[in-house]
Design a protein around this motif. Structure first.
Motif, PDB file in Angstrom:
ATOM      1  N   LEU A 113       0.868  -1.161   0.372  1.00 53.39           N
ATOM      2  CA  LEU A 113      -0.057  -0.214  -0.090  1.00 53.39           C
ATOM      3  C   LEU A 113       0.798   1.205   0.026  1.00 53.39           C
ATOM      4  N   GLY A 114       0.987   1.897  -1.249  1.00 56.37           N
ATOM      5  CA  GLY A 114       1.810   2.934  -1.279  1.00 56.37           C
ATOM      6  C   GLY A 114       0.941   4.384  -1.159  1.00 56.37           C
ATOM      7  N   ILE A 115       1.595   5.393  -0.498  1.00 57.25           N
ATOM      8  CA  ILE A 115       0.806   6.579  -0.266  1.00 57.25           C
ATOM      9  C   ILE A 115      -0.532   6.552   0.222  1.00 57.25           C
ATOM     10  N   PRO A 116      -1.095   5.688   1.263  1.00 58.17           N
ATOM     11  CA  PRO A 116      -2.530   5.660   1.328  1.00 58.17           C
ATOM     12  C   PRO A 116      -3.018   7.009   1.438  1.00 58.17           C
ATOM     13  N   PRO A 117      -4.528   7.089   0.693  1.00 52.08           N
ATOM     14  CA  PRO A 117      -5.046   8.486   1.022  1.00 52.08           C
ATOM     15  C   PRO A 117      -5.658   8.962   2.002  1.00 52.08           C
ATOM     16  N   THR A 118      -6.297  10.105   2.269  1.00 52.54           N
ATOM     17  CA  THR A 118      -7.169  10.397   3.473  1.00 52.54           C
ATOM     18  C   THR A 118      -8.285   9.468   3.466  1.00 52.54           C
ATOM     19  N   ALA A 119      -8.516   8.903   4.539  1.00 52.10           N
ATOM     20  CA  ALA A 119      -9.413   7.962   5.020  1.00 52.10           C
ATOM     21  C   ALA A 119     -10.305   8.136   6.357  1.00 52.10           C
ATOM     22  N   LEU A 175       2.832  -4.263   3.460  1.00 50.79           N
ATOM     23  CA  LEU A 175       3.941  -3.147   3.441  1.00 50.79           C
ATOM     24  C   LEU A 175       3.198  -1.914   3.157  1.00 50.79           C
ATOM     25  N   VAL A 176       3.218  -0.913   4.008  1.00 48.18           N
ATOM     26  CA  VAL A 176       2.563   0.346   3.960  1.00 48.18           C
ATOM     27  C   VAL A 176       3.821   1.572   3.694  1.00 48.18           C
ATOM     28  N   LEU A 177       3.828   2.291   2.562  1.00 47.85           N
ATOM     29  CA  LEU A 177       4.747   3.030   2.325  1.00 47.85           C
ATOM     30  C   LEU A 177       4.018   4.410   2.050  1.00 47.85           C
ATOM     31  N   ALA A 178       4.871   5.465   3.082  1.00 46.82           N
ATOM     32  CA  ALA A 178       4.295   6.746   3.134  1.00 46.82           C
ATOM     33  C   ALA A 178       5.423   7.734   3.120  1.00 46.82           C
ATOM     34  N   TRP A 179       4.931   8.861   2.993  1.00 43.58           N
ATOM     35  CA  TRP A 179       6.210  10.053   3.180  1.00 43.58           C
ATOM     36  C   TRP A 179       5.321  11.320   3.842  1.00 43.58           C
ATOM     37  N   THR A 180       6.183  12.020   4.440  1.00 46.95           N
ATOM     38  CA  THR A 180       5.736  13.216   5.429  1.00 46.95           C
ATOM     39  C   THR A 180       5.209  14.318   4.674  1.00 46.95           C
ATOM     40  N   GLY A 181       4.337  14.892   5.557  1.00 45.75           N
ATOM     41  CA  GLY A 181       3.916  16.399   5.194  1.00 45.75           C
ATOM     42  C   GLY A 181       2.959  16.394   3.728  1.00 45.75           C
ATOM     43  N   ASP A 182       2.189  15.569   3.396  1.00 43.16           N
ATOM     44  CA  ASP A 182       1.524  15.467   2.242  1.00 43.16           C
ATOM     45  C   ASP A 182      -0.082  15.370   2.879  1.00 43.16           C
ATOM     46  N   PRO A 183      -0.764  16.363   2.804  1.00 47.12           N
ATOM     47  CA  PRO A 183      -2.203  16.454   3.143  1.00 47.12           C
ATOM     48  C   PRO A 183      -3.024  15.410   2.469  1.00 47.12           C
ATOM     49  N   VAL A 184      -2.706  15.274   1.293  1.00 49.06           N
ATOM     50  CA  VAL A 184      -3.496  14.273   0.306  1.00 49.06           C
ATOM     51  C   VAL A 184      -3.098  12.825   0.664  1.00 49.06           C
ATOM     52  N   HIS A 185      -2.116  12.526   1.157  1.00 46.18           N
ATOM     53  CA  HIS A 185      -1.608  11.167   1.420  1.00 46.18           C
ATOM     54  C   HIS A 185      -1.200  11.454   2.937  1.00 46.18           C
ATOM     55  N   PRO A 186      -1.974  11.461   3.887  1.00 41.27           N
ATOM     56  CA  PRO A 186      -1.315  12.057   5.276  1.00 41.27           C
ATOM     57  C   PRO A 186      -0.570  10.721   5.594  1.00 41.27           C
ATOM     58  N   GLU A 187       0.342  11.097   6.565  1.00 39.78           N
ATOM     59  CA  GLU A 187       1.237   9.805   7.486  1.00 39.78           C
ATOM     60  C   GLU A 187       0.240   9.280   8.396  1.00 39.78           C
ATOM     61  N   SER A 188      -0.950  10.012   8.775  1.00 37.65           N
ATOM     62  CA  SER A 188      -1.772   9.278   9.742  1.00 37.65           C
ATOM     63  C   SER A 188      -2.466   8.139   9.324  1.00 37.65           C
ATOM     64  N   THR A 189      -2.933   8.213   8.008  1.00 39.20           N
ATOM     65  CA  THR A 189      -3.756   7.018   7.340  1.00 39.20           C
ATOM     66  C   THR A 189      -2.652   5.826   7.627  1.00 39.20           C
ATOM     67  N   ALA A 190      -1.575   5.931   7.118  1.00 39.58           N
ATOM     68  CA  ALA A 190      -0.579   4.885   7.380  1.00 39.58           C
ATOM     69  C   ALA A 190      -0.466   4.433   8.575  1.00 39.58           C
ATOM     70  N   THR A 191      -0.324   5.234   9.670  1.00 38.08           N
ATOM     71  CA  THR A 191      -0.181   4.867  10.836  1.00 38.08           C
ATOM     72  C   THR A 191      -1.493   4.368  11.467  1.00 38.08           C
ATOM     73  N   ARG A 192      -2.687   4.502  10.833  1.00 37.57           N
ATOM     74  CA  ARG A 192      -3.923   3.966  11.442  1.00 37.57           C
ATOM     75  C   ARG A 192      -3.980   2.513  10.835  1.00 37.57           C
ATOM     76  N   LEU A 193      -3.645   2.306   9.524  1.00 35.98           N
ATOM     77  CA  LEU A 193      -3.663   1.092   8.914  1.00 35.98           C
ATOM     78  C   LEU A 193      -2.500   0.256   9.818  1.00 35.98           C
ATOM     79  N   ALA A 194      -1.437   0.728  10.322  1.00 38.05           N
ATOM     80  CA  ALA A 194      -0.415  -0.159  10.837  1.00 38.05           C
ATOM     81  C   ALA A 194      -1.075  -0.718  12.354  1.00 38.05           C
ATOM     82  N   GLU A 195      -1.896   0.453  12.772  1.00 40.56           N
ATOM     83  CA  GLU A 195      -2.835  -0.325  14.208  1.00 40.56           C
ATOM     84  C   GLU A 195      -3.615  -1.408  13.908  1.00 40.56           C
TER      85      GLU A 195
END
Length: 221
Positions: free
Chosen positions: A73-79, A167-187
């Protein structure tokens, strides 16, 4: 060492399109992917992609968990909680295309904030955005944006039932693909590995990380 199949999603590239926004919702795109796998005679596979395609992959996994060996899952979007506002933006852009035209839409898309790691290349990226959209049929792009805007990732309870490696791949500072979505998926996902890039140099390591992930989860062809 792996069989890789890339395809143009509905309404993209050379694939067909419709004028119905519902045909571009994540569940519809997931149904397309499963139908493609059926047509190719593929029973089990790794599903994944970037941005919109992470929504597709997660819906594929929820709909047919026995067929999905793993997810990338690359740069998951807002969710979920954050999706309503972002989805409304996409839907409004569909309205802009219909009512104000492609020129106004493209200008708005080019004004979208970039993740900080891409700011040194902002001019090149924005030129690419212009090139990408200017060749689009507005009769396809408007319902596509409306349909995607009305979509969300599967409900958290459904995501939490997925037991395959992820595998979740994210980058920082992107409001369209927020790190928070990746973090929540990891949880939510019991077998998730999350990689967050804070520099472009780190993004360039993702290919090797994907290969290492596959080596540890599936058998090469």
């Amino acid at each position: 060492r792996y069989r890789l199949i890339r395809y143009d999603a509905r309404g993209h590239g050379e694939s067909g399109a419709t004028a119905d926004p519902a045909d571009y919702a994540y569940p519809s795109l997931a149904a397309d992917q499963l139908a493609l796998a059926d047509a190719l005679g593929i029973d089990r596979f790794v599903s994944g992609g970037m941005s919109m395609c992470t929504g597709t992959a997660l819906h594929v996994a929820v709909a047919a968990p026995d067929r999905v060996q793993a997810l990338v899952l690359g740069i998951p979007p807002t969710a979920w909680e954050g999706r309503q506002a972002r989805g409304a933006t996409y839907q409004d852009r569909g309205r802009v295309i219909r009512e104000e035209g492609m020129t106004v839409f493209v200008e708005g898309a080019m004004a979208e904030p970039l993740a900080p790691i891409f700011e040194p290349f902002a001019d090149v990226i924005r030129a690419g955005i212009r090139d990408r959209y200017e060749g689009y049929d507005p009769g396809v792009l408007a319902p596509l944006l409306t349909g995607v805007g009305g979509s969300d990732l599967p409900e958290p309870d459904a995501v939490a039932t997925l037991s395959m490696p992820v595998l979740v791949l994210a980058w920082t500072g992107d409001p369209v693909h927020p790190e928070s979505t990746a973090t929540r998926l990891a949880e939510l996902l019991p077998q998730a590995e999350v990689v967050v890039a804070s520099s472009l140099r780190e993004v360039f390591t993702w290919k090797d990380r994907v290969v290492a992930f596959l080596d540890g989860t599936v058998q090469p062809k």
